[in-house]
Design an enzyme around this catalytic site. Structure first.
Site, PDB file in Angstrom:
ATOM      1  N   GLY A  63       8.349   3.543  -1.548  1.00 24.94           N
ATOM      2  CA  GLY A  63       9.276   4.662  -1.543  1.00 24.94           C
ATOM      3  C   GLY A  63      10.524   4.330  -2.322  1.00 24.94           C
ATOM      4  N   GLY A  64      11.534   5.184  -2.198  1.00 24.60           N
ATOM      5  CA  GLY A  64      12.757   4.980  -2.939  1.00 24.60           C
ATOM      6  C   GLY A  64      13.551   3.786  -2.445  1.00 24.60           C
ATOM      7  N   PHE A  65      13.244   3.268  -1.239  1.00 21.54           N
ATOM      8  CA  PHE A  65      14.058   2.175  -0.699  1.00 21.54           C
ATOM      9  C   PHE A  65      13.265   1.226   0.190  1.00 21.54           C
ATOM     10  CE2 PHE A  65      14.394   6.041   1.726  1.00 21.54           C
ATOM     11  CZ  PHE A  65      14.068   5.663   3.009  1.00 21.54           C
ATOM     12  N   GLY A  66      11.953   1.340   0.242  1.00 24.74           N
ATOM     13  CA  GLY A  66      11.182   0.461   1.105  1.00 24.74           C
ATOM     14  C   GLY A  66       9.765   0.266   0.597  1.00 24.74           C
ATOM     15  N   LEU A  67       9.111  -0.765   1.121  1.00 24.67           N
ATOM     16  CA  LEU A  67       7.723  -1.055   0.775  1.00 24.67           C
ATOM     17  C   LEU A  67       6.917  -1.235   2.052  1.00 24.67           C
ATOM     18  CD1 LEU A  67       8.400  -3.569  -2.110  1.00 24.67           C
ATOM     19  CD2 LEU A  67       7.079  -1.481  -2.363  1.00 24.67           C
TER      20      LEU A  67
ATOM     21  N   ASP B 103      12.528  15.314  12.564  1.00 22.96           N
ATOM     22  CA  ASP B 103      12.018  15.480  11.189  1.00 22.96           C
ATOM     23  C   ASP B 103      10.502  15.637  11.183  1.00 22.96           C
ATOM     24  OD1 ASP B 103      12.418  15.769   8.461  1.00 22.96           O
ATOM     25  OD2 ASP B 103      12.261  13.625   8.039  1.00 22.96           O
TER      26      ASP B 103
ATOM     27  N   VAL C  82       0.820  -1.216   0.000  1.00 19.56           N
ATOM     28  CA  VAL C  82       0.000   0.000   0.000  1.00 19.56           C
ATOM     29  C   VAL C  82       0.847   1.256   0.000  1.00 19.56           C
ATOM     30  CG1 VAL C  82      -2.018  -1.050   1.071  1.00 19.56           C
ATOM     31  CG2 VAL C  82      -0.177  -0.163   2.509  1.00 19.56           C
ATOM     32  N   GLY C  83       2.156   1.096   0.039  1.00 23.01           N
ATOM     33  CA  GLY C  83       3.047   2.246  -0.012  1.00 23.01           C
ATOM     34  C   GLY C  83       4.376   1.840  -0.589  1.00 23.01           C
TER      35      GLY C  83
ATOM     36  N   LYS D  54       6.530  -2.666   7.320  1.00 25.16           N
ATOM     37  CA  LYS D  54       7.490  -1.921   6.513  1.00 25.16           C
ATOM     38  C   LYS D  54       8.696  -2.818   6.278  1.00 25.16           C
ATOM     39  CE  LYS D  54       9.850   2.556   6.316  1.00 25.16           C
ATOM     40  NZ  LYS D  54      10.050   3.858   7.006  1.00 25.16           N
TER      41      LYS D  54
END
Length: 438
Positions: free
Chosen positions: A46-50, A177, A43-44, A71
């Protein structure tokens, strides 16, 4: 964050990190506690993870009503390792429950950690973490509202985040962050907001021993450039006042639409010096942000309180909460536990600037972080405006004379120093971050 400070703008993919391969629905992962988890669809990304929907392993497939997410990253990548250190030390369900009871709170904006481990597949090793499923992120809500939140909502968010930050700080960590894309609404309760993505979390007081103020040029500008603290801009490790300073910048942006330094995010020295000037004269800074309406008095008092903190000072959380609650009273409102995301009437306080090629490239780059596509480097603009005067980048970036390191580190008086909606789980859209060792 990019390896070079000059590239500290939005949307740079972390360097030299491997991408996670997609697992098929039904893949079973076993955590360190010997509990098995079944993956649903991703469902998500990114540049280095799912991120996958997940449930405890059973004969049933994982459906759209799954209560958890997992994750997954290649085991050699750093951010998830850093997150796991935070979650295993500070966010286990029993620790959160104990804090809620002690503080007489109904909810806390830290996702619960349910397990983690490593998984081997096709000769490759992956690290994974299981947390509660969450809803949409606040960045999407911010954009839907025309990039301005109502004052009542901003003060409510500030109060929720103070509760969350106090918990994190009391468990020896700072987040470092905070931003709208790292804040997510609850999946089952959209009136609750959670602070996610602890890839930059820092243990500022291991075993209760506070870290000393020390500037490291290799760590300058760590974080998300528009919000990062002055401590981080100078290469010092983040501390409790750093989180509160970031929160104050977020609240100002949510209220007025844009921070004054957002026109030159590719120039971290300019951003740093702009923030230092903002701390030297908070009233003037807020006049820049709110030129067509009354400045929110509570935000000025809040920022002044944060500004007075020394590097190792414990923040006066109750005093800060009182300041925001007084702000609610001044607009004849109260925290009724309902978060209403309604557009603000009228034009944005700070006029929107014409979109430049650099800004378009930065936005495109941020999307690339989420989908893993290549990122093109944006060209800096030839001229920019500083205090209403057009200057060349070289002139605009010329740093002001700063205080000595000693005064920057310890100050008790007036301070001169100063994805995409990835998931129902975690935000992977972390712009401008550096790899941080835990």
């Amino acid at each position: 964050m990019p390896p070079k400070a000059k590239a500290a703008g939005k949307g740079r993919a972390p360097a030299k990190r491997k991408l996670a391969e997609e697992f098929p629905p039904g893949e079973v992962l076993t955590d360190t506690g010997k509990k098995s988890w079944k993956l649903g669809p991703p469902v998500g990304k990114g540049g280095f993870g799912l991120i996958y929907l997940a449930e405890p392993n059973s004969e049933k497939p994982v459906g759209p009503d799954a209560r958890y997410v997992i994750k997954v990253e290649p085991s050699e990548n750093g951010p998830l390792f850093c997150e796991l250190n935070f979650y295993t030390r500070a966010a286990k369900p029993d620790l959160i429950q104990k804090w809620l009871k002690a503080q007489n709170l109904k909810q806390l904006g830290v996702p619960k950690y349910w397990g983690s481990g490593q998984h081997d597949k096709a000769g490759k090793r992956y690290r994974f973490m299981v947390i509660d499923r969450l809803g949409t992120d606040l960045q999407k809500k911010f954009e839907e509202c025309g990039k301005r939140f109502p004052r009542k909502l901003v003060l409510q968010l500030g109060l929720r985040l103070l509760d969350t930050l106090e918990f994190i700080h009391e468990h020896e960590y700072v987040h470092a962050d905070i931003k709208a894309s790292n804040l997510m609404l609850g999946h089952s309760d959209p009136n609750q907001v959670y602070l996610v993505d602890y890839g930059l979390a820092y243990r500022y007081a291991p075993d209760g021993v506070l870290k000393e103020y020390k500037e490291d040029p290799k760590k300058c500008h760590n974080g998300t450039i528009e919000f990062t603290s002055i401590d981080a801009h100078k290469g010092a490790s983040p501390c409790r006042r750093s989180d509160l300073q970031i929160l104050s910048y977020c609240m100002v942006q949510w209220l007025c639409g844009r921070l004054p330094w957002e026109d030159r995010l590719q120039d971290p020295v300019y951003v740093r010096d702009s923030k230092i000037r903002s701390q030297e004269n908070i009233s003037e800074f807020l006049s820049q942000c709110f030129p067509t309406q009354d400045k929110p008095a509570e935000i000025q008092v809040f920022m002044e309180e944060v500004m007075s903190l020394g590097y190792n000072d414990k923040p006066p959380y109750e005093r800060l909460r009182s300041i925001l609650q007084n702000g609610l009273k001044s607009i004849q409102a109260k925290d009724d536990s309902k978060l209403e995301f309604t557009p603000v009437n009228g034009e944005p306080t700070l006029p929107a600037k014409k979109t430049t090629k650099r800004k378009k490239a930065a936005d495109k780059a941020e999307e690339s972080v989420a989908d893993g596509s290549p990122i093109k480097k944006a060209k800096p603009s030839k001229k920019t405006e500083v205090n209403g005067v057009k200057k060349s980048p070289k002139a605009a970036a010329r740093p002001r004379k700063l205080l000595s390191a000693g005064k920057q580190g310890d100050h008790k008086s007036r301070v001169k120093e100063t994805a995409t909606q990835t998931s129902p789980g975690l935000s992977l859209r972390s712009r401008g971050r550096k790899k941080v060792s835990s």
